[in-house]
Motif scaffolding. Structure first.
Motif, PDB file in Angstrom:
ATOM      1  N   ARG A   1     -12.372   7.351   6.448  1.00 46.91           N
ATOM      2  CA  ARG A   1     -11.682   7.000   5.202  1.00 46.91           C
ATOM      3  C   ARG A   1     -11.171   5.562   5.238  1.00 46.91           C
ATOM      4  O   ARG A   1     -11.225   4.842   4.238  1.00 46.91           O
ATOM      5  CB  ARG A   1     -10.530   7.976   4.948  1.00 46.91           C
ATOM      6  N   GLU A   2     -10.682   5.128   6.374  1.00 43.07           N
ATOM      7  CA  GLU A   2     -10.191   3.754   6.496  1.00 43.07           C
ATOM      8  C   GLU A   2     -11.339   2.749   6.410  1.00 43.07           C
ATOM      9  O   GLU A   2     -11.197   1.688   5.798  1.00 43.07           O
ATOM     10  CB  GLU A   2      -9.431   3.596   7.819  1.00 43.07           C
ATOM     11  N   ILE A   3     -12.471   3.081   7.018  1.00 43.43           N
ATOM     12  CA  ILE A   3     -13.630   2.185   6.952  1.00 43.43           C
ATOM     13  C   ILE A   3     -14.112   2.052   5.512  1.00 43.43           C
ATOM     14  O   ILE A   3     -14.455   0.956   5.055  1.00 43.43           O
ATOM     15  CB  ILE A   3     -14.761   2.701   7.859  1.00 43.43           C
ATOM     16  N   ALA A   4     -14.148   3.166   4.785  1.00 45.78           N
ATOM     17  CA  ALA A   4     -14.597   3.125   3.390  1.00 45.78           C
ATOM     18  C   ALA A   4     -13.728   2.186   2.559  1.00 45.78           C
ATOM     19  O   ALA A   4     -14.233   1.428   1.721  1.00 45.78           O
ATOM     20  CB  ALA A   4     -14.585   4.537   2.798  1.00 45.78           C
ATOM     21  N   ILE A   5     -12.414   2.211   2.802  1.00 42.41           N
ATOM     22  CA  ILE A   5     -11.508   1.290   2.101  1.00 42.41           C
ATOM     23  C   ILE A   5     -11.780  -0.144   2.538  1.00 42.41           C
ATOM     24  O   ILE A   5     -11.839  -1.069   1.722  1.00 42.41           O
ATOM     25  CB  ILE A   5     -10.038   1.663   2.385  1.00 42.41           C
ATOM     26  N   GLU A   6     -11.956  -0.332   3.843  1.00 47.04           N
ATOM     27  CA  GLU A   6     -12.132  -1.676   4.404  1.00 47.04           C
ATOM     28  C   GLU A   6     -13.357  -2.373   3.830  1.00 47.04           C
ATOM     29  O   GLU A   6     -13.312  -3.565   3.505  1.00 47.04           O
ATOM     30  CB  GLU A   6     -12.253  -1.572   5.927  1.00 47.04           C
ATOM     31  N   ILE A   7     -14.468  -1.654   3.701  1.00 47.59           N
ATOM     32  CA  ILE A   7     -15.711  -2.283   3.247  1.00 47.59           C
ATOM     33  C   ILE A   7     -16.003  -1.992   1.778  1.00 47.59           C
ATOM     34  O   ILE A   7     -17.066  -2.357   1.273  1.00 47.59           O
ATOM     35  CB  ILE A   7     -16.904  -1.841   4.119  1.00 47.59           C
ATOM     36  N   ASP A   8     -15.050  -1.326   1.108  1.00 48.39           N
ATOM     37  CA  ASP A   8     -15.192  -1.017  -0.321  1.00 48.39           C
ATOM     38  C   ASP A   8     -16.483  -0.238  -0.583  1.00 48.39           C
ATOM     39  O   ASP A   8     -17.290  -0.599  -1.436  1.00 48.39           O
ATOM     40  CB  ASP A   8     -15.165  -2.306  -1.147  1.00 48.39           C
ATOM     41  N   GLU A   9     -16.648   0.847   0.160  1.00 49.60           N
ATOM     42  CA  GLU A   9     -17.839   1.683   0.041  1.00 49.60           C
ATOM     43  C   GLU A   9     -17.424   3.112  -0.285  1.00 49.60           C
ATOM     44  O   GLU A   9     -16.349   3.573   0.113  1.00 49.60           O
ATOM     45  CB  GLU A   9     -18.631   1.654   1.356  1.00 49.60           C
ATOM     46  N   ASP A  10     -18.253   3.808  -1.035  1.00 49.51           N
ATOM     47  CA  ASP A  10     -17.998   5.213  -1.326  1.00 49.51           C
ATOM     48  C   ASP A  10     -18.014   6.014  -0.027  1.00 49.51           C
ATOM     49  O   ASP A  10     -18.932   5.869   0.795  1.00 49.51           O
ATOM     50  CB  ASP A  10     -19.065   5.746  -2.286  1.00 49.51           C
ATOM     51  N   LEU A  11     -16.998   6.851   0.175  1.00 52.27           N
ATOM     52  CA  LEU A  11     -16.858   7.601   1.424  1.00 52.27           C
ATOM     53  C   LEU A  11     -18.060   8.502   1.675  1.00 52.27           C
ATOM     54  O   LEU A  11     -18.554   8.596   2.808  1.00 52.27           O
ATOM     55  CB  LEU A  11     -15.572   8.429   1.387  1.00 52.27           C
ATOM     56  N   LEU A  12     -18.544   9.163   0.646  1.00 55.01           N
ATOM     57  CA  LEU A  12     -19.687  10.061   0.795  1.00 55.01           C
ATOM     58  C   LEU A  12     -20.931   9.296   1.238  1.00 55.01           C
ATOM     59  O   LEU A  12     -21.637   9.705   2.169  1.00 55.01           O
ATOM     60  CB  LEU A  12     -19.946  10.790  -0.520  1.00 55.01           C
ATOM     61  N   LEU A  13     -21.207   8.162   0.592  1.00 56.49           N
ATOM     62  CA  LEU A  13     -22.384   7.365   0.944  1.00 56.49           C
ATOM     63  C   LEU A  13     -22.263   6.805   2.358  1.00 56.49           C
ATOM     64  O   LEU A  13     -23.243   6.778   3.116  1.00 56.49           O
ATOM     65  CB  LEU A  13     -22.564   6.229  -0.067  1.00 56.49           C
ATOM     66  N   LEU A  14     -21.062   6.348   2.713  1.00 59.82           N
ATOM     67  CA  LEU A  14     -20.841   5.819   4.058  1.00 59.82           C
ATOM     68  C   LEU A  14     -21.131   6.880   5.112  1.00 59.82           C
ATOM     69  O   LEU A  14     -21.876   6.637   6.072  1.00 59.82           O
ATOM     70  CB  LEU A  14     -19.398   5.328   4.190  1.00 59.82           C
ATOM     71  N   THR A  15     -20.550   8.060   4.934  1.00 61.77           N
ATOM     72  CA  THR A  15     -20.705   9.123   5.931  1.00 61.77           C
ATOM     73  C   THR A  15     -22.151   9.589   6.012  1.00 61.77           C
ATOM     74  O   THR A  15     -22.681   9.820   7.104  1.00 61.77           O
ATOM     75  CB  THR A  15     -19.780  10.301   5.589  1.00 61.77           C
ATOM     76  N   ARG A  16     -22.798   9.711   4.867  1.00 59.19           N
ATOM     77  CA  ARG A  16     -24.199  10.142   4.860  1.00 59.19           C
ATOM     78  C   ARG A  16     -25.088   9.139   5.598  1.00 59.19           C
ATOM     79  O   ARG A  16     -26.035   9.523   6.290  1.00 59.19           O
ATOM     80  CB  ARG A  16     -24.680  10.318   3.418  1.00 59.19           C
ATOM     81  N   SER A  17     -24.770   7.845   5.479  1.00 60.45           N
ATOM     82  CA  SER A  17     -25.583   6.824   6.149  1.00 60.45           C
ATOM     83  C   SER A  17     -25.446   6.880   7.669  1.00 60.45           C
ATOM     84  O   SER A  17     -26.323   6.402   8.393  1.00 60.45           O
ATOM     85  CB  SER A  17     -25.189   5.429   5.645  1.00 60.45           C
ATOM     86  N   LEU A  18     -24.351   7.463   8.156  1.00 51.96           N
ATOM     87  CA  LEU A  18     -24.126   7.548   9.605  1.00 51.96           C
ATOM     88  C   LEU A  18     -24.576   8.878  10.201  1.00 51.96           C
ATOM     89  O   LEU A  18     -24.590   9.032  11.425  1.00 51.96           O
ATOM     90  CB  LEU A  18     -22.637   7.348   9.911  1.00 51.96           C
ATOM     91  N   THR A  19     -24.953   9.823   9.347  1.00 52.11           N
ATOM     92  CA  THR A  19     -25.211  11.193   9.809  1.00 52.11           C
ATOM     93  C   THR A  19     -26.283  11.256  10.889  1.00 52.11           C
ATOM     94  O   THR A  19     -26.119  11.941  11.908  1.00 52.11           O
ATOM     95  CB  THR A  19     -25.624  12.080   8.619  1.00 52.11           C
ATOM     96  N   ARG A  20     -27.387  10.543  10.714  1.00 45.01           N
ATOM     97  CA  ARG A  20     -28.489  10.628  11.686  1.00 45.01           C
ATOM     98  C   ARG A  20     -28.045  10.155  13.064  1.00 45.01           C
ATOM     99  O   ARG A  20     -28.474  10.699  14.089  1.00 45.01           O
ATOM    100  CB  ARG A  20     -29.690   9.811  11.217  1.00 45.01           C
ATOM    101  N   TYR A  21     -27.172   9.151  13.109  1.00 44.80           N
ATOM    102  CA  TYR A  21     -26.700   8.636  14.394  1.00 44.80           C
ATOM    103  C   TYR A  21     -25.658   9.568  15.008  1.00 44.80           C
ATOM    104  O   TYR A  21     -25.557   9.678  16.231  1.00 44.80           O
ATOM    105  CB  TYR A  21     -26.117   7.235  14.209  1.00 44.80           C
ATOM    106  N   ILE A  22     -24.893  10.245  14.159  1.00 45.20           N
ATOM    107  CA  ILE A  22     -23.920  11.222  14.649  1.00 45.20           C
ATOM    108  C   ILE A  22     -24.649  12.429  15.234  1.00 45.20           C
ATOM    109  O   ILE A  22     -24.299  12.934  16.306  1.00 45.20           O
ATOM    110  CB  ILE A  22     -22.974  11.652  13.512  1.00 45.20           C
ATOM    111  N   GLN A  23     -25.677  12.880  14.546  1.00 44.26           N
ATOM    112  CA  GLN A  23     -26.412  14.066  14.999  1.00 44.26           C
ATOM    113  C   GLN A  23     -27.138  13.832  16.319  1.00 44.26           C
ATOM    114  O   GLN A  23     -27.308  14.765  17.109  1.00 44.26           O
ATOM    115  CB  GLN A  23     -27.406  14.499  13.919  1.00 44.26           C
TER     116      GLN A  23
END
Length: 411
Positions: free
Chosen positions: A224-246
């Motif tokens: 949530r803090e990163i989304a605010i920092e880079i002015d990005e939608d939280l859902l889109l941000l998290t989805r973009s990281l999913t493959r690396y998290i998995q």
């Protein structure tokens, strides 16, 4: 004081988290509700006549207030220090005497009464906090038991701002459905991403994407803090990281809450809030030299030569951590060993040259080999110079003189 204890689980659709909030709203409940889950998270939700007055996430109170203040008010204008001073300066008088109240909320009310925070800004902060809490409860209720304990007698007059409970419930449900639809149900936006395998991440992305990820994912901010920092939608941000998290390249961890400010300026004259002064300008630092070499003796010898010459020095002995630390520190000169385990100097040099922030940084290759082929290959991947081991003070000082100058101010 009346206490009402309920245990709710996702398997009980008639009495789930949403149903409990609706029950309190329809019953025009006034008082506080403590909510806990088995994994340790805890919240306090305070109602006035069925409307939400404020919500406290007891595990991340300071972190959440700082994030929302930055998003809605501007972090430079109002921070936790100012909230703390305001809470002790001019508390809102509408609470039961002796009732312990969230100091962040109390401070925000005081600043609003002093016109330091707009009513609309505080309303947005409280609305977002309520929406996020209901979202979190929906996520935690997927398998964990929720415990609700309600207690009345808290207000003696109506709070200046209340949030429509039904509206934030509807908003949170939409957010949760979108989150769940994107198969993010097991990822909490309160978690903090940490890059565990930077080399693998680099190989699976472009240099620009890698550079952006390393700059954003520092291990010090939640999603949530990163989304605010880079002015990005939280859902889109998290989805973009999913493959690396998995795949385990990025790990999600829990961060502790920020420390509360110290009780300074507790007793202030009427309507005088003292802002935290701007820090003095930082002194000009000497240039930074980084040595990437798995041999600790080489690193210590290099440290002695470089620091005696008046420069700052960092040694990196784990080659897999080289790129993240180089991006974090942005050195003025790099000494790079050619032969190291896991990843060799040629590969690291090539990766460095593909990162715009380091593309022009001088790189001096260190090696025990002195063949023509090694020199040619070093030049091909972007090395600036080639120095043979064992290193000598004369050779290192010559490189310092050539690329960053021999005059360095010692701090």
């Amino acid at each position: 004081m009346n206490n009402d204890l309920h245990y709710l689980t996702a398997a009980d659709p008639q009495r789930n988290a949403i149903g409990r909030f609706q029950y309190l709203s329809w019953g025009e409940f006034t008082g506080a509700v403590d909510i806990t889950v088995a994994s340790g998270q805890a919240w306090e939700v305070v109602f006035y006549q069925g409307q939400i007055a404020w919500i406290v996430d007891r595990t991340q109170t300071n972190r959440i207030w700082q994030r929302l203040l930055r998003a809605e008010v501007g972090y430079e204008h109002v921070g936790l220090d100012l909230l703390f001073q305001a809470a002790n300066h001019q508390p809102w008088p509408g609470f039961e005497q002796g009732r312990e109240v969230c100091w962040q909320y109390q401070g925000a009310l005081s600043l609003m009464m002093l016109a330091e925070i707009k009513t609309s800004e505080l309303t947005n902060i409280l609305t977002i906090a309520a929406r996020e809490t209901i979202f979190d409860l929906l996520q935690y209720s997927q398998g964990q038991k929720l415990q609700f304990r309600s207690q009345s007698e808290i207000f003696i007059e109506r709070p200046p701002i209340t949030i429509n409970t039904e509206e934030v419930i509807a908003q949170a449900e939409i957010m949760w459905q979108e989150w769940h639809t994107q198969k993010l149900g097991n990822i909490s936006p309160n978690k903090t991403p940490v890059i565990r395998h930077p080399v693998q991440l680099y190989r699976q992305t472009t240099p620009i994407i890698y550079q952006n990820l390393v700059q954003v994912i520092t291990g010090k901010r939640t999603l949530r803090e990163i989304a605010i920092e880079i002015d990005e939608d939280l859902l889109l941000l998290t989805r973009s990281l999913t493959r690396y998290i998995q795949t385990g390249i990025i790990e999600l961890i829990d961060l502790p809450d920020l420390k509360s400010p110290l009780p300074i300026n507790k007793f202030l004259p009427e309507r005088q809030i003292v802002r935290t002064p701007s820090p003095p300008p930082k002194p000009v630092q000497s240039k930074l030299v980084i040595c990437i070499d798995d041999n600790p003796r080489v690193c210590e010898s290099m440290r002695a030569i470089v620091t005696d010459a008046g420069y700052r020095f960092i040694a990196i002995q784990d080659a897999t951590q080289a790129l993240p630390r180089l991006l974090e520190n942005k050195p003025d000169l790099i000494f790079l060993d050619l032969i190291m385990p896991k990843i060799n100097g040629y590969e690291i040099c090539g990766q460095i040259r593909r990162i715009s922030a380091l593309a022009n940084t001088p790189i001096v290759i260190l090696t025990g080999k002195d063949g023509l082929l090694d020199r040619v290959r070093s030049k091909v991947v972007g090395a600036s110079e080639f120095t043979c081991k064992p290193i000598t003070e004369y050779a290192i000082l010559s490189s310092l003189d050539k690329y960053i100058g021999t005059t360095a101010s010692k701090n």
